[in-house]
Design a protein around this motif. Structure first.
Motif, PDB file in Angstrom:
ATOM      1  N   PHE A  45       0.811  -1.215   0.000  1.00 38.08           N
ATOM      2  CA  PHE A  45       0.000   0.000   0.000  1.00 38.08           C
ATOM      3  C   PHE A  45       0.846   1.267   0.000  1.00 38.08           C
ATOM      4  CE2 PHE A  45      -3.546  -2.580   2.137  1.00 38.08           C
ATOM      5  CZ  PHE A  45      -4.079  -2.932   0.914  1.00 38.08           C
ATOM      6  N   HIS A  52       3.945   7.076   4.320  1.00 38.08           N
ATOM      7  CA  HIS A  52       3.669   6.893   2.905  1.00 38.08           C
ATOM      8  C   HIS A  52       4.828   7.444   2.098  1.00 38.08           C
ATOM      9  CE1 HIS A  52       1.348   6.703  -0.827  1.00 38.08           C
ATOM     10  NE2 HIS A  52       0.683   5.769  -0.185  1.00 38.08           N
ATOM     11  N   PHE A  71      -6.351   2.917   5.609  1.00 42.36           N
ATOM     12  CA  PHE A  71      -5.494   1.739   5.443  1.00 42.36           C
ATOM     13  C   PHE A  71      -6.225   0.506   5.961  1.00 42.36           C
ATOM     14  CE2 PHE A  71      -2.532  -1.277   7.341  1.00 42.36           C
ATOM     15  CZ  PHE A  71      -1.767  -1.619   6.243  1.00 42.36           C
TER      16      PHE A  71
END
Length: 142
Positions: free
Chosen positions: A87, A103, A133
């Motif tokens: 992710f 991130h 998330f």
């Protein structure tokens, strides 16, 4: 795939640090300043609608970063860490809280609350992650 992240609670403060509050405050102040300037050139009703829209427009980003606290069993640690990387989260250090993953976007686009904190204790991982998330993880694991 079995559920690896077991949710225990969702926090109520989407803005984790003073930097987050400062950025959010500056955005809100910018919207208000723009509204005041627009007030000179546009009817009052339109300015009011612009200000209300700017505040409402910020809510989804704040709500999706609410911190979700939960655990991951030792058996699911490898799969969970793979999902963290999949992710787009990368390791950014370790503190007293635990290992921190942020991130991979540019620093100026990151919120301090948009991070995953993983602490190992009692044979399980204690995880704090943003709500979006957690929802993505549930969707992929379903």
């Amino acid at each position: 795939m079995a559920q690896t992240f077991h949710k225990h609670s969702i926090g109520y403060n989407p803005l984790l640090s003073a930097r987050d509050w400062t950025v959010w405050g500056c955005i809100l102040a910018g919207c208000l300043a723009a509204g005041l300037l627009l007030n000179r050139w546009m009817p009052n009703e339109m300015v009011r609608n612009i200000l209300i829209g700017s505040v409402i427009g910020q809510l989804p980003s704040l709500l999706t970063c609410l911190p979700v606290r939960g655990t991951v069993n030792a058996a699911g640690e490898t799969a969970f860490m793979g999902r963290v990387q999949q992710f787009g989260f990368i390791p950014s250090g370790e503190t007293d809280e635990g290992r921190i993953f942020t991130h991979k976007g540019p620093r100026w686009l990151r919120w301090d609350s948009n991070r995953i904190v993983i602490r190992s204790a009692d044979g399980v991982l204690h995880v704090t992650a943003p709500l979006y998330f957690y929802r993505q993880l549930k969707r992929v694991q379903a």
